[in-house]
Design a protein around this motif. Structure first.
Motif, PDB file in Angstrom:
ATOM      1  N   ASP A  57       0.857  -1.194   0.000  1.00 14.95           N
ATOM      2  CA  ASP A  57       0.000   0.000   0.000  1.00 14.95           C
ATOM      3  C   ASP A  57       0.890   1.240   0.000  1.00 14.95           C
ATOM      4  N   ARG A  58       0.329   2.366  -0.353  1.00 16.73           N
ATOM      5  CA  ARG A  58       1.015   3.657  -0.287  1.00 16.73           C
ATOM      6  C   ARG A  58       0.024   4.689   0.212  1.00 16.73           C
ATOM      7  N   GLU A  59       0.525   5.704   0.912  1.00 14.92           N
ATOM      8  CA  GLU A  59      -0.400   6.650   1.556  1.00 14.92           C
ATOM      9  C   GLU A  59       0.283   7.989   1.755  1.00 14.92           C
ATOM     10  N   ARG A  61      -0.081  11.225   4.105  1.00 13.78           N
ATOM     11  CA  ARG A  61      -0.702  11.665   5.349  1.00 13.78           C
ATOM     12  C   ARG A  61      -0.581  13.170   5.461  1.00 13.78           C
ATOM     13  N   HIS A  68       4.809  11.133   3.138  1.00 14.66           N
ATOM     14  CA  HIS A  68       4.486  10.032   2.239  1.00 14.66           C
ATOM     15  C   HIS A  68       4.978   8.723   2.856  1.00 14.66           C
ATOM     16  N   TRP A  81       4.553   0.147   7.973  1.00 13.00           N
ATOM     17  CA  TRP A  81       4.552   1.434   7.277  1.00 13.00           C
ATOM     18  C   TRP A  81       5.926   2.072   7.424  1.00 13.00           C
TER      19      TRP A  81
END
Length: 358
Positions: A57-59, A61, A68, A81
């Protein structure tokens, strides 16, 4: 005293962070660079293990600033993460190029992901030792520069203690604000726009040059405002019609310089000081009040009109002209509202001449 104490506390704290915490962060970076690669098939805390991991996954914030993150999973273990080190604007090369399902190469050291590589791109993470300097360097710089600004402000406040201040608070506020502002700017620059100690030093030096140039420019403007171009103000005397009360005070070691006398009564051939006449709206003056008057003697001779200086005695209107006078061998100053200087000079000039000294 408060500024001096605060300056000492901030300088001590900033020096402690820069002298004690920062060297440890720099040593960690040197240890990472000197760490050998782990032997094939085994991982150890003090060596660098490099191998394939999956991106799950990538996110992004949001926040101040935003960050990132990539979610990585190695060998069927629980995903973790990892914050990517931006080192500038944007998410970075690897973060922008990968997505869920891609396989990247991760470098582990002491149990944390330090770098992530994908194809010919490589990006550091937030746990990379080369960026461990950021927080102690930025925090120490902020504390030390704020303390230095407080120290300079305290020095000027001590030098001007007991003196009347005519627009000279800038000697305290400019160093104080400049020190705090430079500390905040240096913290932001070192935390967001640099990826090595050398680049942080260069960036903070550039920010310091900008802040210093701005502070010197403000100080130059304030000094120009404090010191008018001409020491003498040309004012033409105007004899008042009848009696007028104007904001003004007699300053000097003379018996008619009385405390509480904050206004002058000017009339043809007469000038006297009187107690406070209440609030005065700019451009208008109250009528003469009944009460004790201290008449200025005919021996008082005006010499010139000028703006006030920081070393002048305190007292008088907020924005006065100073009429320099001499009464025999004594120097006397009349602090007068600027709009009434001509009438006070007219009242002085229309008095009867002083009798000759026998």
């Amino acid at each position: 005293m408060l500024l001096a104490g605060l300056a000492g506390l901030l300088l001590l704290a900033g020096g402690g962070v820069l002298g004690l915490v920062l060297p440890g962060a720099l040593q960690e970076s040197r240890d990472y660079e000197a760490a050998p690669r782990c032997a094939a098939g085994r991982a150890a805390p003090e060596c660098r293990w490099e191998g394939p991991v999956a991106v799950t996954d990538r996110e992004y914030r949001s926040g101040k600033p935003g960050s990132h993150h990539l979610q990585l999973s190695r060998g069927g273990r629980a995903p973790q993460w990892v914050k990517m080190n931006e080192g500038g604007f944007g998410g970075g090369d690897v973060y922008d190029a990968v997505g869920p399902g891609d396989t990247v190469t991760a470098v582990y050291w002491r149990g944390l992901v330090r770098e992530v590589a994908f194809r010919d791109m490589r990006q550091k993470t937030g746990d990379h030792p080369s960026t461990a300097y950021r927080l102690p360097f930025g925090g120490g710089l902020t504390l030390a520069s704020a303390g230095l600004g407080c120290a300079v402000a305290a020095r000027h406040a001590r030098r001007t203690a007991g003196r009347p201040r005519i627009r000279n608070d800038w000697r305290v506020t400019i160093p104080l604000v400049s020190g705090v502002f430079y500390g905040m700017a240096g913290f932001a620059v070192s935390l967001q726009l640099t990826d090595s100690m050398a680049s942080a030093l260069v960036a903070c030096a550039a920010a310091g040059a900008v802040v210093l140039a701005g502070a010197l420019s403000l100080a130059f403007v304030q000094r120009r405002l404090e010191r008018p171009p001409s020491p003498v103000v040309p004012v033409r005397p105007r004899v008042p019609y009848g009696e007028v009360v104007v904001p003004g005070k007699v300053l000097g070691d003379v018996p008619y310089a009385l405390p509480g006398h904050t206004h002058l009564v000017a009339a043809p051939g007469m000038l006297a000081s009187v107690p406070g006449a209440g609030p005065v709206r700019r451009g208008t003056y109250p009528k003469p009040l009944p009460g004790p008057r201290a008449y200025l003697p005919p021996t008082l001779a005006p010499l010139r009109v000028r703006f006030p200086r920081p070393d002048d005695p305190a007292g008088g209107p907020a924005k006065p002209h100073l009429i320099e006078c001499r009464d025999g061998a004594r120097e006397v100053l009349l602090a007068v509202d600027r709009q009434a200087t001509d009438q006070v000079l007219g009242a002085l000039a229309s008095r009867a001449p002083a009798p000759p000294v026998p």
